[in-house]
Design an enzyme around this catalytic site. Structure first.
Site, mmCIF file in Angstrom:
data_model
loop_
_atom_site.group_PDB
_atom_site.id
_atom_site.type_symbol
_atom_site.label_atom_id
_atom_site.label_comp_id
_atom_site.label_asym_id
_atom_site.label_seq_id
_atom_site.Cartn_x
_atom_site.Cartn_y
_atom_site.Cartn_z
ATOM 1 N N ASP A 39 -17.837 -2.060 4.449
ATOM 2 C CA ASP A 39 -18.042 -0.917 3.564
ATOM 3 C C ASP A 39 -19.509 -0.533 3.714
ATOM 4 O OD1 ASP A 39 -17.881 0.980 1.392
ATOM 5 O OD2 ASP A 39 -16.188 -0.175 0.638
ATOM 6 N N PHE A 76 -9.070 1.373 5.031
ATOM 7 C CA PHE A 76 -9.007 1.987 3.707
ATOM 8 C C PHE A 76 -10.320 2.694 3.373
ATOM 9 C CE2 PHE A 76 -5.007 0.644 1.652
ATOM 10 C CZ PHE A 76 -4.482 -0.112 2.686
ATOM 11 N N GLY A 77 -11.242 2.721 4.306
ATOM 12 C CA GLY A 77 -12.545 3.344 4.050
ATOM 13 C C GLY A 77 -12.460 4.858 4.155
ATOM 14 N N SER A 116 -2.277 9.384 2.754
ATOM 15 C CA SER A 116 -2.130 9.766 1.343
ATOM 16 C C SER A 116 -0.984 10.746 1.163
ATOM 17 C CB SER A 116 -3.432 10.420 0.883
ATOM 18 O OG SER A 116 -3.234 11.087 -0.350
ATOM 19 N N TYR A 141 -9.112 17.133 1.978
ATOM 20 C CA TYR A 141 -8.832 15.692 1.997
ATOM 21 C C TYR A 141 -7.456 15.419 2.631
ATOM 22 C CZ TYR A 141 -7.346 11.241 -0.123
ATOM 23 O OH TYR A 141 -6.849 9.980 -0.342
ATOM 24 N N LYS A 145 -6.271 13.354 6.130
ATOM 25 C CA LYS A 145 -5.278 12.274 6.219
ATOM 26 C C LYS A 145 -4.259 12.581 7.324
ATOM 27 C CE LYS A 145 -7.032 9.523 3.247
ATOM 28 N NZ LYS A 145 -7.563 8.215 3.672
#
Ligand code: 15L
Length: 277
Positions: A39, A76-77, A116, A141, A145
């Protein structure tokens, strides 16, 4: 799926300090004790058996460093909500490309990509959808994805990496409102999907919905079921709480028509009838 897990694999978890990372890591700890966490900031609750490698996804050399020697990546970043174009561009477009490219160069075998529901957010709530449909992102966003899913398909077909894209609804201890009754996933069920993505021998490229066993679901998740997914979470158990929370929010004439909710109504300048339902 194999019962005896190969614990010698180096598994890198990007976004480890974020909301999902923090909820999921303890649930993966038994099967995957030595996760390599990545991260921009060090997670506060690093376990003794975990290691941390800092990386900004927008910097390819830092991503390459984090993925050195990795067998699998849990990606997941990135930027986890709608944002200004530059924020999405850096973290989710350039960042996601850097991730897949570093994975290819490091010889990574498997990637689980946190996609997502916002990749398909402009589908009407009245429509039940599977994963064999045209994408209908509801935001910059959501577009990012879709881009990540497309990278997943490319790196699977062209470079032989086994990729699982999880179109995650909303992860948490319980659904936050009425919309989330249809898309909620418990942390335990998400951990189960991650395990399938890491272990299932048949996986090449998959898009699965990250949802629990929700009676009000809008999604056909039969492919996940075929791969052995047996969700235990049931959103209906929390209906009273979700409806009480919804009453505090009030109506959203556009968002309430579409699966993506407020992601659809934000910046909306179209006519709702033309857009969908
Ligand atoms: C997402 O993709 C976001 O990361 C999360 O913050 C929620 O907004 C979720 O979708 C949702 O649709 O509830």
């Amino acid at each position: 799926m194999p019962d005896a897990l190969d614990r010698s694999r180096r598994i890198v978890f990007t976004g480890a300090a974020g909301g999902i990372g923090t909820m999921i890591r303890p649930l993966l700890a038994t099967d995957y004790p030595g996760l390599v966490l990545s991260d921009r900031v060090r997670p506060k609750d690093l376990r003794p058996e975990e290691t941390f490698v800092g990386a900004d996804l927008a910097r390819s050399e830092e991503v390459a460093n984090a993925l050195k020697g990795a067998h699998s990546v849990l990606h997941f970043g990135g930027h986890s909500a709608e944002g200004a174009w530059d924020a999405i561009l850096q973290a989710n477009i350039i960042g996601c490309y850097n991730l897949f490219e570093a994975a290819r160069q490091a010889g990574v075998k498997r990637i689980i990509f946190a996609s997502s529901n916002h990749a398909v957010g402009f589908y009407p709530r009245k429509k039940r959808i599977g994963t064999d449909i045209t994408v209908r992102p509801d935001s910059r966003y959501g577009v990012s994805k879709v881009f990540g899913e497309a990278l997943g398909a490319l790196y699977s077909d062209k470079h032989g990496i086994d990729v699982t894209c999880l179109r995650i609804g909303n992860v948490g201890p319980r659904p936050l409102d009425v919309r989330r009754l249809s898309i909620w996933i418990s942390p335990e069920d998400l951990a189960q999907l991650i395990r399938i993505g890491l272990e299932h021998p048949k996986i090449r490229f998959e898009i699965l919905y990250g949802a629990s066993d929700n009676a009000a679901s809008w999604w056909d998740n039969s492919r996940a079921q075929k791969l052995g997914y047996r969700p235990t979470g049931k959103a209906e158990k929390f209906r009273a709480h979700a409806e009480a929370e919804q009453a505090k929010i009030g109506p959203d004439p556009v968002g309430d028509l579409f699966q993506g909710g407020t992601f659809c109504s934000a910046e909306f300048t179209n006519d709702a009838k033309r857009a969908g339902p």
